[in-house]
Design a protein around this motif. Structure first.
Motif, PDB file in Angstrom:
ATOM      1  N   HIS A 140       1.008  -0.892   0.028  1.00  0.00           N
ATOM      2  CA  HIS A 140       0.254  -0.091  -0.308  1.00  0.00           C
ATOM      3  C   HIS A 140       0.569   1.473  -0.294  1.00  0.00           C
ATOM      4  CE1 HIS A 140      -3.413   2.358   1.191  1.00  0.00           C
ATOM      5  NE2 HIS A 140      -2.688   3.109   1.729  1.00  0.00           N
TER       6      HIS A 140
ATOM      7  N   SER B 250       1.674   4.403  -3.134  1.00  0.00           N
ATOM      8  CA  SER B 250       1.854   6.299  -2.967  1.00  0.00           C
ATOM      9  C   SER B 250       3.094   6.532  -4.281  1.00  0.00           C
ATOM     10  CB  SER B 250       2.819   6.559  -1.624  1.00  0.00           C
ATOM     11  OG  SER B 250       1.969   6.280  -1.037  1.00  0.00           O
ATOM     12  N   ALA B 251       3.028   5.746  -4.800  1.00  0.00           N
ATOM     13  CA  ALA B 251       4.439   6.714  -5.649  1.00  0.00           C
ATOM     14  C   ALA B 251       3.703   6.160  -7.197  1.00  0.00           C
ATOM     15  CB  ALA B 251       5.743   5.347  -5.925  1.00  0.00           C
ATOM     16  N   ALA B 252       2.772   6.044  -7.477  1.00  0.00           N
ATOM     17  CA  ALA B 252       2.122   5.759  -8.120  1.00  0.00           C
ATOM     18  C   ALA B 252       1.479   7.029  -8.394  1.00  0.00           C
ATOM     19  CB  ALA B 252       1.024   4.228  -8.537  1.00  0.00           C
ATOM     20  N   ASP B 253      -0.026   6.869  -9.380  1.00  0.00           N
ATOM     21  CA  ASP B 253      -1.005   8.134  -9.101  1.00  0.00           C
ATOM     22  C   ASP B 253      -2.211   7.473  -8.373  1.00  0.00           C
ATOM     23  OD1 ASP B 253      -3.969   9.303  -9.651  1.00  0.00           O
ATOM     24  OD2 ASP B 253      -2.588  10.424 -11.675  1.00  0.00           O
ATOM     25  N   ARG B 254      -2.114   8.379  -6.985  1.00  0.00           N
ATOM     26  CA  ARG B 254      -3.070   7.707  -5.562  1.00  0.00           C
ATOM     27  C   ARG B 254      -4.836   7.869  -6.518  1.00  0.00           C
ATOM     28  NH1 ARG B 254      -2.929   4.044  -2.159  1.00  0.00           N
ATOM     29  NH2 ARG B 254      -0.980   5.168  -1.319  1.00  0.00           N
ATOM     30  N   GLU B 255      -5.004   8.747  -7.024  1.00  0.00           N
ATOM     31  CA  GLU B 255      -6.448   9.012  -7.077  1.00  0.00           C
ATOM     32  C   GLU B 255      -6.846   8.560  -8.759  1.00  0.00           C
ATOM     33  OE1 GLU B 255      -7.918  11.416  -5.304  1.00  0.00           O
ATOM     34  OE2 GLU B 255      -6.022  12.241  -4.148  1.00  0.00           O
ATOM     35  N   TYR B 256      -5.950   8.016  -9.481  1.00  0.00           N
ATOM     36  CA  TYR B 256      -6.681   7.863 -10.681  1.00  0.00           C
ATOM     37  C   TYR B 256      -5.189   6.488 -10.968  1.00  0.00           C
ATOM     38  CZ  TYR B 256      -8.314  12.470 -11.328  1.00  0.00           C
ATOM     39  OH  TYR B 256      -9.356  13.195 -11.492  1.00  0.00           O
TER      40      TYR B 256
ATOM     41  N   THR C  90       5.268  11.053 -17.517  1.00  0.00           N
ATOM     42  CA  THR C  90       4.075  11.390 -16.774  1.00  0.00           C
ATOM     43  C   THR C  90       3.732  10.316 -15.277  1.00  0.00           C
ATOM     44  OG1 THR C  90       3.306   9.139 -17.854  1.00  0.00           O
ATOM     45  CG2 THR C  90       2.146  11.156 -18.902  1.00  0.00           C
ATOM     46  N   ILE C  91       2.849   9.871 -14.230  1.00  0.00           N
ATOM     47  CA  ILE C  91       2.911   9.506 -13.756  1.00  0.00           C
ATOM     48  C   ILE C  91       2.471   8.566 -13.460  1.00  0.00           C
ATOM     49  CG2 ILE C  91       1.083  10.598 -12.147  1.00  0.00           C
ATOM     50  CD1 ILE C  91       3.257   9.955  -9.571  1.00  0.00           C
ATOM     51  N   ALA C  92       1.421   8.738 -14.470  1.00  0.00           N
ATOM     52  CA  ALA C  92       0.481   7.305 -14.229  1.00  0.00           C
ATOM     53  C   ALA C  92       0.665   7.051 -16.060  1.00  0.00           C
ATOM     54  CB  ALA C  92      -1.192   7.820 -14.536  1.00  0.00           C
TER      55      ALA C  92
ATOM     56  N   ASP D 138      -1.270   7.631 -19.295  1.00  0.00           N
ATOM     57  CA  ASP D 138      -0.913   8.568 -19.582  1.00  0.00           C
ATOM     58  C   ASP D 138       0.260   8.849 -21.024  1.00  0.00           C
ATOM     59  OD1 ASP D 138      -3.086  10.193 -19.212  1.00  0.00           O
ATOM     60  OD2 ASP D 138      -2.415  10.964 -17.411  1.00  0.00           O
TER      61      ASP D 138
ATOM     62  N   GLY E 144       8.361   4.926  -9.322  1.00  0.00           N
ATOM     63  CA  GLY E 144       7.152   4.323 -10.068  1.00  0.00           C
ATOM     64  C   GLY E 144       7.344   3.965 -10.506  1.00  0.00           C
TER      65      GLY E 144
ATOM     66  N   GLN F 169      -7.898  19.395  -4.378  1.00  0.00           N
ATOM     67  CA  GLN F 169      -6.762  17.309  -4.398  1.00  0.00           C
ATOM     68  C   GLN F 169      -5.360  18.456  -3.846  1.00  0.00           C
ATOM     69  OE1 GLN F 169      -6.922  14.150  -7.344  1.00  0.00           O
ATOM     70  NE2 GLN F 169      -8.450  14.570  -7.645  1.00  0.00           N
TER      71      GLN F 169
ATOM     72  N   ARG G 209      -2.902  17.896  -6.204  1.00  0.00           N
ATOM     73  CA  ARG G 209      -2.474  18.383  -7.532  1.00  0.00           C
ATOM     74  C   ARG G 209      -2.951  19.878  -7.646  1.00  0.00           C
ATOM     75  NH1 ARG G 209      -3.801  13.047 -10.794  1.00  0.00           N
ATOM     76  NH2 ARG G 209      -3.213  12.084  -8.277  1.00  0.00           N
TER      77      ARG G 209
ATOM     78  N   GLU H  15      -2.005  10.189   0.846  1.00  0.00           N
ATOM     79  CA  GLU H  15      -1.290   8.711   0.504  1.00  0.00           C
ATOM     80  C   GLU H  15      -0.099   8.827  -0.562  1.00  0.00           C
ATOM     81  OE1 GLU H  15      -4.445   5.781   0.766  1.00  0.00           O
ATOM     82  OE2 GLU H  15      -3.760   5.188   3.045  1.00  0.00           O
ATOM     83  N   GLN H  16      -0.262   9.814  -1.060  1.00  0.00           N
ATOM     84  CA  GLN H  16       0.353  10.073  -2.691  1.00  0.00           C
ATOM     85  C   GLN H  16       2.009  10.995  -2.459  1.00  0.00           C
ATOM     86  OE1 GLN H  16      -0.695  10.482  -6.210  1.00  0.00           O
ATOM     87  NE2 GLN H  16       1.589   9.994  -5.628  1.00  0.00           N
ATOM     88  N   GLU H  17       3.107  10.366  -2.644  1.00  0.00           N
ATOM     89  CA  GLU H  17       4.539  10.557  -2.670  1.00  0.00           C
ATOM     90  C   GLU H  17       4.805  10.744  -3.510  1.00  0.00           C
ATOM     91  OE1 GLU H  17       5.797  10.922   0.564  1.00  0.00           O
ATOM     92  OE2 GLU H  17       5.560   9.320   1.886  1.00  0.00           O
ATOM     93  N   HIS H  18       5.792  10.680  -4.243  1.00  0.00           N
ATOM     94  CA  HIS H  18       6.571  11.136  -5.537  1.00  0.00           C
ATOM     95  C   HIS H  18       5.791  12.066  -6.619  1.00  0.00           C
ATOM     96  CE1 HIS H  18       7.923   7.784  -9.216  1.00  0.00           C
ATOM     97  NE2 HIS H  18       8.432   9.025  -8.826  1.00  0.00           N
TER      98      HIS H  18
ATOM     99  N   PRO I 298       7.363  14.254  -9.999  1.00  0.00           N
ATOM    100  CA  PRO I 298       7.094  14.024 -11.360  1.00  0.00           C
ATOM    101  C   PRO I 298       5.436  14.199 -11.721  1.00  0.00           C
ATOM    102  CG  PRO I 298       7.833  12.029 -10.391  1.00  0.00           C
ATOM    103  CD  PRO I 298       8.084  12.700  -9.248  1.00  0.00           C
TER     104      PRO I 298
ATOM    105  N   ASP J  60       4.178  16.294 -14.102  1.00  0.00           N
ATOM    106  CA  ASP J  60       2.481  15.782 -15.032  1.00  0.00           C
ATOM    107  C   ASP J  60       1.467  17.291 -15.925  1.00  0.00           C
ATOM    108  OD1 ASP J  60       1.358  14.931 -16.748  1.00  0.00           O
ATOM    109  OD2 ASP J  60       1.093  12.771 -15.353  1.00  0.00           O
TER     110      ASP J  60
ATOM    111  N   ARG K 160       6.377  17.827 -18.119  1.00  0.00           N
ATOM    112  CA  ARG K 160       6.518  17.154 -18.388  1.00  0.00           C
ATOM    113  C   ARG K 160       8.081  16.691 -19.133  1.00  0.00           C
ATOM    114  NH1 ARG K 160       6.399  11.260 -22.158  1.00  0.00           N
ATOM    115  NH2 ARG K 160       5.470  13.446 -23.732  1.00  0.00           N
TER     116      ARG K 160
END
Lengths: 388, 388
Positions: free
Chosen positions: A125, A129-135, A245-247, A250, A373, B21, B23, B59-62, B65, B69, B74
């Motif tokens: 979990h 946090s290194a990914a896009d938490r929201e999406y 891009t973080i996600a 994208d 990530g 949010q 971001r 819960e958002q690191e990173h 980027p 983004d 980017r």
């Protein structure tokens, strides 16, 4: 900019280190690096620390002053940098630039993570946090599944095989068996990987780097000072950092590590060398597919040809470009904040000729590749045994 | 080192911003700063972001980027720096040095925090990550109680009074009432403070800065570029960063902000000025006692005389050294990662003469003081309307 050299390195054993706190790990690695550099603690002018999520894993932020305090150098600037699993690679970049531009002459840089005080579920979990938490993460995506998407598409586009992925793990475990600091030192074969449980299809347990504790540290200095302390300074000749891009959704092409390629381009240009000139590399093999994709983004192989590179043995310890002689993230372990500088510790030992049983013969130029990530931050450093 | 100037600033409203949010907040502030600077997004070469604990709060690191983004840039390096409540002050220092040393010509620096998505209890727990988790927070200490210990000892040693503490809150709320971006815009009196609930004796509710959401951002550039874009560049003439022990119990004197004094010493020396030359200051008033201690550590008052300074009105908007014209952390709000650069946004407006109803007349030199934890990291910047 001034020439900058590495004059000391230190690294803890990587693994499940129940008897150590976060601070113990960083201090152990730092004192080893300082002893190796033969410098006095009081000569350290600043500290740069990579750490991803001590706030989440052990509820400790404010790592900068904490470590300066426990190292006994209260007062000096001490920076904590976060870029997920690329945290200490990027801390190294900042430290390098601070010395290269003349802000400081002698600094300590390292990374640390303490991940095993919580359950695997909790660590997974936190890593998300290194990914896009929201999406991404909010909808249940974890890192094995993000890399599984990349692997599946790479197999579809380029014919990369399940066996080629497995060979990365086999190689890195073989190398790791020769590294006393590695988390895992067991030699495995293709069947070990292919018969291990599926984590996120097509990735199996042995395609994934472990959750580890550990720290690594490096003393760097401007060239004139470096030569006073060290007979074997290792020069930093290239440094590049790029973001993507973080996600994953994208990106136009999830089979290519674009930020890695951009970071590498900058580092090669600065060092004035080609991928061909690299004698040894530590690359970010958080999953086996990541190493294959790194071959391509770093220019060791053409697009889509990474699988063939491992199959042909080019990246084995005795191949043309040995990759991950330390065992890589896969076998050496992956305490995320510690990984970037751990790669540079390994390359320093390799370029000094001090890597013991895993020594790459005659290595003069090394490359370190560290990602955060799903590759949305990437940093590449090039080191040289010979002053340029 | 080259001269560096601020050419654009942006700041969101601070407060409980339920519809944004993490971001969104950073992007809103950044776009405002970029518009203010009249630069093209594509000219931004790197980003430095201060953030304390988005990993814990949302819960958002990173963050590096992620923000590059979403800002639409980017590729470029984007750094996230953490030093508890001093995160963006230190991000600003790194950004300043990167331009001053010639690494970049034009960069964006800012800070962000989203704290109100969780309960006050959870936020208090996360904030305690800035203290020593093993030896302070683990045993139940929270930040109000750490500052209460400092306040009690300051009162004992120097005769500082309960009323003097209250006057800091009264002043900062009065200033905040003139700031449309402030979290709280209500004017209060001494009785409001003295009759508010005790949080940690002797500190009451109105001695404490609030838990806020918000972001702030700044565009800085090398002098030659700055003059192309801006008729009112604000120059960075001093920068200092120092650390202290992380735990309060390890200090010989808890009534003095040692790291702040060290950071200020470096900044004054670099700017070649004395505390006397400061026309306006934004200081780290996380608690009322912190502002009084900051007066002393920054050299605005002798040791133990901070209480008298507020009593004599010296730091009022029309006093000799107006402190926290923005309303400070107390009234403007304290989204921890955003605070350091928010102070610099305010000073920029003040030195440009664009601070509206809270304008300090004729201010030419400003000082920003940003601290992490119980003062174990401290960063001081000095800005000037006039090139030096």
């Amino acid at each position: 900019m001034r020439n900058v050299a590495i004059i000391g390195v230190g690294i803890t054993k990587f693994g499940e280190l129940w008897d150590k706190q976060l601070r113990d790990l960083f201090i152990d690695a730092s004192l080893e690096a300082i002893k190796d550099a033969k410098v006095d603690l009081k000569d350290i002018q600043a500290i740069y620390i990579g750490n991803m999520s001590a706030g989440e894993w052990v509820e400790q932020e404010h790592i900068g002053p904490l470590m300066a305090d426990y190292l006994g150098v209260r007062g000096i600037p001490s920076y904590r940098v976060e870029s997920a699993c690329a945290s200490s690679g990027i801390a190294f970049k900042l430290a390098y630039e601070a010395v290269a531009t003349g802000l400081y002459d002698l600094v300590l840089v390292g990374g640390v993570e303490k991940m095993t005080d919580v359950s695997t579920e909790e660590s997974t979990h936190h890593l998300a946090s290194a990914a896009d938490r929201e999406y991404e993460a909010f909808f249940g995506v974890t890192f094995p599944s993000l890399y599984a998407l990349m692997a599946r598409r790479h197999m579809y586009e380029y014919g990369t095989t399940r066996e080629q992925l497995a060979l990365v793990a086999v190689k890195n475990h073989r190398n790791g068996s020769l590294n006393p600091k590695a988390h895992f030192r067991n030699v495995i074969n293709i069947d070990t990987v292919l018969n291990s449980p599926i984590v996120a299809d097509p990735l199996r347990l042995f395609d994934c780097s472990p959750i580890s504790d550990g720290a690594s540290a490096i003393v760097i200095a401007s060239e004139d000072i470096a030569r006073k302390y060290s007979d074997t300074p290792i020069y930093i000749i290239g440094s590049g950092f790029a973001t993507d891009t973080i996600a994953l959704h994208d990106r136009s092409d999830i089979t290519f590590l674009w930020a890695t390629a951009e970071a590498a381009k900058k580092a090669y240009k600065m060092a004035d060398i080609e991928p061909n000139d690299i004698d040894v590399a530590e690359v970010h093999d958080c999953f086996t597919i990541a190493e294959i994709m790194a071959y391509e983004a770093l220019g060791f192989a053409e697009r889509g040809e990474g699988g063939k590179l491992i199959e042909e043995g080019v990246t084995e310890l005795d191949g043309k470009i040995p990759v991950n002689p330390s065992g890589g993230l896969k076998a050496k372990g992956h305490p995320v904040g510690a990984t970037g500088t751990a790669q540079i510790v390994e390359l320093t030992l390799q370029l000094r000729g001090e890597a013991g049983k895993r020594q790459v013969q005659g290595a003069e130029i090394g490359l370190a590749h560290n990602m955060g990530g799903s590759g949305s931050s990437a940093v590449v450093h090039i080191l040289s045994r010979v002053r340029r």
